[in-house]
Motif scaffolding. Structure first.
Motif, PDB file in Angstrom:
ATOM      1  N   GLY A 117       1.070  -1.192   0.051  1.00 46.14           N
ATOM      2  CA  GLY A 117       0.011  -0.107  -0.038  1.00 46.14           C
ATOM      3  C   GLY A 117       0.721   1.441  -0.027  1.00 46.14           C
ATOM      4  N   ALA A 118       0.227   2.249   0.300  1.00 44.37           N
ATOM      5  CA  ALA A 118       0.685   3.527   0.166  1.00 44.37           C
ATOM      6  C   ALA A 118       1.454   4.003   1.502  1.00 44.37           C
ATOM      7  CB  ALA A 118      -0.318   4.834  -0.033  1.00 44.37           C
ATOM      8  N   TRP A 119       2.771   4.297   1.540  1.00 46.10           N
ATOM      9  CA  TRP A 119       3.606   4.934   2.736  1.00 46.10           C
ATOM     10  C   TRP A 119       3.734   6.118   2.368  1.00 46.10           C
ATOM     11  CZ3 TRP A 119       5.453   1.971   6.840  1.00 46.10           C
ATOM     12  CH2 TRP A 119       5.306   0.655   6.730  1.00 46.10           C
ATOM     13  N   THR A 120       3.589   7.078   3.278  1.00 48.04           N
ATOM     14  CA  THR A 120       3.501   8.505   3.182  1.00 48.04           C
ATOM     15  C   THR A 120       4.592   9.345   4.192  1.00 48.04           C
ATOM     16  OG1 THR A 120       1.118   8.761   2.518  1.00 48.04           O
ATOM     17  CG2 THR A 120       2.249  10.692   3.219  1.00 48.04           C
ATOM     18  N   LEU A 121       5.657   9.960   3.577  1.00 46.90           N
ATOM     19  CA  LEU A 121       6.410  10.870   4.316  1.00 46.90           C
ATOM     20  C   LEU A 121       5.833  12.346   4.188  1.00 46.90           C
ATOM     21  CD1 LEU A 121       9.320  10.461   5.627  1.00 46.90           C
ATOM     22  CD2 LEU A 121      10.093  11.676   3.561  1.00 46.90           C
ATOM     23  N   HIS A 122       5.510  12.935   5.270  1.00 46.52           N
ATOM     24  CA  HIS A 122       4.917  14.106   5.341  1.00 46.52           C
ATOM     25  C   HIS A 122       5.942  14.977   6.130  1.00 46.52           C
ATOM     26  CE1 HIS A 122       2.661  17.598   7.278  1.00 46.52           C
ATOM     27  NE2 HIS A 122       2.221  17.584   5.927  1.00 46.52           N
ATOM     28  N   ILE A 123       6.167  16.147   5.669  1.00 45.39           N
ATOM     29  CA  ILE A 123       7.235  17.125   6.086  1.00 45.39           C
ATOM     30  C   ILE A 123       6.666  18.489   6.343  1.00 45.39           C
ATOM     31  CG2 ILE A 123       9.513  18.228   5.718  1.00 45.39           C
ATOM     32  CD1 ILE A 123      10.133  16.102   3.822  1.00 45.39           C
ATOM     33  N   ALA A 124       6.763  19.060   7.313  1.00 42.11           N
ATOM     34  CA  ALA A 124       6.004  20.436   7.664  1.00 42.11           C
ATOM     35  C   ALA A 124       7.283  21.195   8.220  1.00 42.11           C
ATOM     36  CB  ALA A 124       5.147  20.307   8.767  1.00 42.11           C
ATOM     37  N   ASP A 125       7.325  22.347   7.614  1.00 39.59           N
ATOM     38  CA  ASP A 125       8.240  23.541   8.183  1.00 39.59           C
ATOM     39  C   ASP A 125       7.362  24.721   8.940  1.00 39.59           C
ATOM     40  OD1 ASP A 125       9.622  25.945   8.064  1.00 39.59           O
ATOM     41  OD2 ASP A 125      10.773  25.729   6.449  1.00 39.59           O
ATOM     42  N   THR A 126       7.665  24.592  10.352  1.00 41.44           N
ATOM     43  CA  THR A 126       6.836  25.712  10.824  1.00 41.44           C
ATOM     44  C   THR A 126       7.379  26.567  11.391  1.00 41.44           C
ATOM     45  OG1 THR A 126       7.055  24.098  12.847  1.00 41.44           O
ATOM     46  CG2 THR A 126       5.049  23.723  11.617  1.00 41.44           C
ATOM     47  N   GLY A 127       8.347  27.069  10.899  1.00 41.64           N
ATOM     48  CA  GLY A 127       9.279  28.224  11.115  1.00 41.64           C
ATOM     49  C   GLY A 127       9.291  29.192   9.701  1.00 41.64           C
ATOM     50  N   ALA A 128       9.540  30.441  10.052  1.00 37.16           N
ATOM     51  CA  ALA A 128       9.585  31.539   9.043  1.00 37.16           C
ATOM     52  C   ALA A 128      11.171  31.502   8.443  1.00 37.16           C
ATOM     53  CB  ALA A 128       9.066  32.909   9.580  1.00 37.16           C
ATOM     54  N   ALA A 129      11.541  31.823   7.386  1.00 35.78           N
ATOM     55  CA  ALA A 129      12.753  32.236   6.768  1.00 35.78           C
ATOM     56  C   ALA A 129      13.708  31.242   6.189  1.00 35.78           C
ATOM     57  CB  ALA A 129      13.261  33.129   7.796  1.00 35.78           C
ATOM     58  N   ASP A 130      13.431  30.080   6.418  1.00 39.91           N
ATOM     59  CA  ASP A 130      14.248  28.889   5.745  1.00 39.91           C
ATOM     60  C   ASP A 130      13.470  28.119   4.887  1.00 39.91           C
ATOM     61  OD1 ASP A 130      17.048  29.152   7.370  1.00 39.91           O
ATOM     62  OD2 ASP A 130      15.460  29.489   9.065  1.00 39.91           O
ATOM     63  N   THR A 131      13.976  27.583   3.831  1.00 36.75           N
ATOM     64  CA  THR A 131      13.367  26.586   2.978  1.00 36.75           C
ATOM     65  C   THR A 131      14.316  25.476   2.600  1.00 36.75           C
ATOM     66  OG1 THR A 131      14.390  27.825   0.915  1.00 36.75           O
ATOM     67  CG2 THR A 131      12.531  28.791   1.701  1.00 36.75           C
ATOM     68  N   GLY A 132      13.531  24.523   2.189  1.00 35.55           N
ATOM     69  CA  GLY A 132      14.169  23.435   1.615  1.00 35.55           C
ATOM     70  C   GLY A 132      13.703  22.512   0.758  1.00 35.55           C
ATOM     71  N   ILE A 133      14.198  21.206   0.292  1.00 32.69           N
ATOM     72  CA  ILE A 133      13.754  20.326  -0.542  1.00 32.69           C
ATOM     73  C   ILE A 133      13.989  18.826  -0.246  1.00 32.69           C
ATOM     74  CG2 ILE A 133      14.299  19.344  -2.972  1.00 32.69           C
ATOM     75  CD1 ILE A 133      15.002  22.288  -3.896  1.00 32.69           C
ATOM     76  N   LEU A 134      12.824  18.246  -0.377  1.00 34.05           N
ATOM     77  CA  LEU A 134      13.137  16.703  -0.257  1.00 34.05           C
ATOM     78  C   LEU A 134      13.467  15.999  -1.492  1.00 34.05           C
ATOM     79  CD1 LEU A 134      12.467  14.104   1.300  1.00 34.05           C
ATOM     80  CD2 LEU A 134      10.107  14.072   0.326  1.00 34.05           C
ATOM     81  N   ASN A 135      14.984  15.812  -1.504  1.00 34.23           N
ATOM     82  CA  ASN A 135      15.566  15.364  -2.706  1.00 34.23           C
ATOM     83  C   ASN A 135      15.179  13.792  -2.759  1.00 34.23           C
ATOM     84  OD1 ASN A 135      17.014  17.634  -2.936  1.00 34.23           O
ATOM     85  ND2 ASN A 135      18.142  16.839  -1.166  1.00 34.23           N
ATOM     86  N   SER A 136      15.026  12.940  -1.908  1.00 33.04           N
ATOM     87  CA  SER A 136      14.945  11.752  -2.089  1.00 33.04           C
ATOM     88  C   SER A 136      14.605  10.925  -0.740  1.00 33.04           C
ATOM     89  CB  SER A 136      15.777  10.652  -2.717  1.00 33.04           C
ATOM     90  OG  SER A 136      16.852  10.953  -2.029  1.00 33.04           O
ATOM     91  N   TRP A 137      13.747   9.940  -0.618  1.00 29.55           N
ATOM     92  CA  TRP A 137      13.657   9.206   0.525  1.00 29.55           C
ATOM     93  C   TRP A 137      13.389   7.582   0.285  1.00 29.55           C
ATOM     94  CZ3 TRP A 137       8.969   6.911   2.720  1.00 29.55           C
ATOM     95  CH2 TRP A 137       7.883   7.247   1.903  1.00 29.55           C
ATOM     96  N   GLY A 138      13.538   6.751   0.934  1.00 27.12           N
ATOM     97  CA  GLY A 138      13.486   5.371   0.924  1.00 27.12           C
ATOM     98  C   GLY A 138      12.774   4.859   2.100  1.00 27.12           C
ATOM     99  N   LEU A 139      12.311   3.493   1.689  1.00 27.54           N
ATOM    100  CA  LEU A 139      11.822   2.430   2.590  1.00 27.54           C
ATOM    101  C   LEU A 139      12.845   1.390   2.419  1.00 27.54           C
ATOM    102  CD1 LEU A 139       8.041   2.515   2.260  1.00 27.54           C
ATOM    103  CD2 LEU A 139       9.338   3.514   3.888  1.00 27.54           C
ATOM    104  N   ASN A 140      13.154   0.724   3.551  1.00 23.16           N
ATOM    105  CA  ASN A 140      14.090  -0.623   3.540  1.00 23.16           C
ATOM    106  C   ASN A 140      13.280  -1.411   4.555  1.00 23.16           C
ATOM    107  OD1 ASN A 140      16.426   0.618   2.295  1.00 23.16           O
ATOM    108  ND2 ASN A 140      16.315   1.840   3.997  1.00 23.16           N
ATOM    109  N   LEU A 141      12.804  -2.446   4.025  1.00 26.68           N
ATOM    110  CA  LEU A 141      11.629  -3.352   4.524  1.00 26.68           C
ATOM    111  C   LEU A 141      12.511  -4.907   4.863  1.00 26.68           C
ATOM    112  CD1 LEU A 141       8.499  -2.621   2.904  1.00 26.68           C
ATOM    113  CD2 LEU A 141       9.341  -1.331   4.695  1.00 26.68           C
ATOM    114  N   VAL A 142      12.420  -5.280   5.967  1.00 25.12           N
ATOM    115  CA  VAL A 142      12.639  -6.713   6.143  1.00 25.12           C
ATOM    116  C   VAL A 142      11.329  -7.383   6.520  1.00 25.12           C
ATOM    117  CG1 VAL A 142      13.819  -8.343   7.633  1.00 25.12           C
ATOM    118  CG2 VAL A 142      14.980  -6.101   7.078  1.00 25.12           C
ATOM    119  N   CYS A 143      10.973  -8.415   5.577  1.00 26.66           N
ATOM    120  CA  CYS A 143       9.802  -9.181   5.578  1.00 26.66           C
ATOM    121  C   CYS A 143       9.915 -10.786   6.132  1.00 26.66           C
ATOM    122  CB  CYS A 143       9.132  -9.068   4.363  1.00 26.66           C
ATOM    123  SG  CYS A 143       8.759  -7.409   3.577  1.00 26.66           S
ATOM    124  N   GLU A 144       8.910 -11.109   6.651  1.00 29.82           N
ATOM    125  CA  GLU A 144       8.916 -12.537   6.704  1.00 29.82           C
ATOM    126  C   GLU A 144       8.658 -13.200   5.625  1.00 29.82           C
ATOM    127  OE1 GLU A 144       6.648 -14.269  10.748  1.00 29.82           O
ATOM    128  OE2 GLU A 144       5.440 -12.799   9.649  1.00 29.82           O
TER     129      GLU A 144
END
Length: 144
Positions: A117-144
């Motif tokens: 299913g859908a895994w969601t990464l959420h990022i909130a910036d709650t302070g003024a004057a600084d910015t950014g970019i989510l370049n990449s992210w990943g899940l590393n799962l170990v399954c039965e």
């Protein structure tokens, strides 16, 4: 026994043994400044398995990580806070929760849940004057 099962790996402490599965996203997604609604990116995991363990890779450029809250939400709706406004004026988040970065929440709460299913990464910036970019992210799962 991981040593006798083809394709199995063991990692972590305590050791978790299972089949590794890796999924990633490279959204290059701008993080809105001083906006609690933030941004989200989704990785859809097509494979069904029961999770034994999970780690999360994050590559995020930001000029003041103390402004940021980062949450991972599983397909079942379980959320884990990865970053909770710590780090003050430190720039950028690059690494793996929990191997090189300390998560604010407990990723082990996701053990035993289904992977598909859908895994969601959420990022909130709650302070003024600084910015950014989510370049990449990943899940590393170990399954039965």
């Amino acid at each position: 026994n991981c040593a006798v099962e083809p394709g199995y790996v063991c990692s972590g402490e305590p050791s978790v043994c299972g089949i590794p599965r890796t999924y990633s996203s490279t959204p290059s997604l701008p993080i809105p400044d001083n906006d609690a609604s933030g941004v989200s990116d989704v990785i859809t995991v097509p494979d069904t398995c029961t999770l034994l363990g999970i780690t999360v890779d994050v590559d995020l450029t930001h000029t003041f990580i103390g402004d940021l809250g980062i949450t991972l939400t599983s397909p079942t709706g379980t959320s884990v806070t990865l970053h909770d406004h710590s780090g003050s004026s430190t720039a950028n988040i690059l690494g793996n929760y929990p191997a090189t970065l300390t998560p604010a929440g407990d990723l082990s709460t996701l053990a035993g849940t289904a992977s598909a299913g859908a895994w969601t990464l959420h990022i909130a910036d709650t302070g003024a004057a600084d910015t950014g970019i989510l370049n990449s992210w990943g899940l590393n799962l170990v399954c039965e």
